[in-house]
Motif scaffolding. Structure first.
Motif, PDB file in Angstrom:
ATOM      1  N   VAL A  18       7.592   4.602   6.808  1.00  0.00           N
ATOM      2  CA  VAL A  18       7.491   3.222   6.914  1.00  0.00           C
ATOM      3  C   VAL A  18       8.742   2.526   7.490  1.00  0.00           C
ATOM      4  CG1 VAL A  18       5.569   2.974   5.536  1.00  0.00           C
ATOM      5  CG2 VAL A  18       7.955   2.576   4.679  1.00  0.00           C
ATOM      6  N   SER A  36       3.525  -1.811   2.853  1.00  0.00           N
ATOM      7  CA  SER A  36       3.457  -0.420   3.696  1.00  0.00           C
ATOM      8  C   SER A  36       3.331   0.928   2.807  1.00  0.00           C
ATOM      9  CB  SER A  36       4.269  -0.531   4.868  1.00  0.00           C
ATOM     10  OG  SER A  36       4.380  -1.445   5.891  1.00  0.00           O
ATOM     11  N   THR A  40      -4.392   2.227   9.391  1.00  0.00           N
ATOM     12  CA  THR A  40      -3.102   1.752   9.148  1.00  0.00           C
ATOM     13  C   THR A  40      -2.654   0.775   9.795  1.00  0.00           C
ATOM     14  OG1 THR A  40      -2.043   3.457  10.464  1.00  0.00           O
ATOM     15  CG2 THR A  40      -2.606   4.131   8.326  1.00  0.00           C
ATOM     16  N   ALA A  81      -0.138  -1.947   8.385  1.00  0.00           N
ATOM     17  CA  ALA A  81       1.198  -1.128   7.589  1.00  0.00           C
ATOM     18  C   ALA A  81       2.214  -1.145   8.955  1.00  0.00           C
ATOM     19  CB  ALA A  81       0.900   0.092   7.074  1.00  0.00           C
ATOM     20  N   THR A 120       4.123   1.370  10.180  1.00  0.00           N
ATOM     21  CA  THR A 120       4.184   2.862  10.364  1.00  0.00           C
ATOM     22  C   THR A 120       4.253   3.336  11.617  1.00  0.00           C
ATOM     23  OG1 THR A 120       3.501   4.983   9.241  1.00  0.00           O
ATOM     24  CG2 THR A 120       1.788   3.411   9.798  1.00  0.00           C
TER      25      THR A 120
END
Length: 356
Positions: free
Chosen positions: A70, A99, A193, A196, A198
């Protein structure tokens, strides 16, 4: 963890600092970095500031094979009075932990992370450029380091912060960008995701970005991954539209990153008593609003550009030009206000800026 001390080792080979006028984004890094380790037995430990350097990792480290990582992005600004200001850094550390939770990475102590960041910036303070529109970009990130070829959360990690002096996003003033609406590839879906920060989200966007660039467009406007009709994000930015006097932005549905600049824009618009709504928006609605003469402005928001006006949209072989391809009045006002607050040139009624 907040009771930890930070071991400091200063470089004995300081690098030559670049001229502010020649800075590019993310290519030059300061003399020092922050790093700390995580293990199941010790938790987060071994906090240190040390000379900027390569790191040694086992070839079987989880990060290389399964992408468990992350990151965040924020900036430090040098005021005319020589003060160093951060813009809502607590929100970045808060989002980093969100995250972390999604990627099964151990939570960091947000207060300690901010203490470490402040100490690192103070050590490399002379690297903060002073030219118009320049800043010190800050990249906190966490990587999984356990040597293990198995799909499972790592048992060890490194949390690092590196700093990079960056030039003005707009070398020749704020200019509208041309946007390609992506119909084939998708960036994220609810439950994935997308909310998040990432690495995989960005790797997945490269193909569409490459195709858009070949067609002469600088950014991709992503649609939802299920019906491919609802607007989500522009590249690495959130997006806003001004339709018939109302400012609308896509609702956070679990596949869109909750931008710190996005949140700030919404709060600023409400402070100005302007109508702003978070809701689902179809790309068809945007093109229809343009046809009816109701689409007044569109812009992206993010840490790098703050405000990125949209001058053209391409979708299904249809092209529309917004505001004659020029920066809109609201876009400019938002850009000027946010950047002036960030640089300490304008009063901050929200308490957003934090002095290092």
């Amino acid at each position: 963890m907040s009771e930890q001390t930070i071991t400091v080792t200063l470089t004995n080979q300081p690098k030559q600092k670049p001229e502010s006028s020649k800075l590019e984004f993310g290519k030059i890094f300061t003399d020092h970095m922050f790093m700390m380790d995580y293990s199941v037995e010790q938790g987060w430990h071994n906090a240190q500031i040390l000379p900027y350097q390569p790191i040694a990792l086992d070839p079987a480290s989880v990060i290389f094979h399964y992408g468990q990582t992350v990151f965040e992005g924020l900036k430090a600004y040098l005021t005319n009075e020589g003060k160093v200001l951060l813009f809502r850094p607590d929100k970045n550390m808060e989002r980093l932990n969100k995250s972390n939770d999604r990627l099964c990475i151990p939570e960091i102590d947000e207060a300690f992370a901010l203490t470490a960041l402040n100490q690192l910036i103070n050590i490399d303070k002379d690297w903060i450029p002073s030219g118009e529109g320049t800043s010190l970009y800050i990249r906190p990130f966490i990587i999984s380091t356990q040597p293990y070829l198995g799909v499972a959360a790592s048992t060890s990690y490194k949390f690092m912060i590196i700093l990079s002096p960056v030039g003005s996003y707009y070398k020749e003033g704020v200019k509208p960008v041309k946007i390609f609406v992506e119909n084939e590839f998708v960036r994220a879906v609810a439950g994935g995701t997308g909310s998040a920060k990432t690495a995989g989200n960005y790797a997945a966007s490269l193909k569409a970005q490459q195709i858009a660039a070949e067609k002469g467009y600088s950014q991709v406007l992503w649609l939802d991954g299920v019906e491919k009709k609802y607007i989500e994000e522009v590249g690495a930015m959130n997006v806003f539209f001004k339709i018939n006097g109302e400012i609308v932005t896509p609702l956070l549905t679990g596949s869109i990153l909750e931008g710190v600049t996005r949140r700030s824009i919404i709060e600023l618009l409400k402070h100005w008593n302007m109508p702003v709504t978070e809701r689902k928006i179809t790309v068809e609605e945007i093109f229809k609003a343009h046809k009816n003469g109701e689409l007044e402005e569109a812009f992206g928001t993010g840490t790098a550009a703050v405000i990125s006006p949209i001058g053209e949209l391409f979708w299904n072989e249809n092209v529309i030009v917004l505001n004659n391809g020029e920066t809109g009045e609201l876009s400019k006002k938002l850009y000027d206000t946010i950047t002036n607050i960030q640089n300490g040139k304008e009063e901050d009624p929200f308490g957003w800026t934090v002095e290092v």
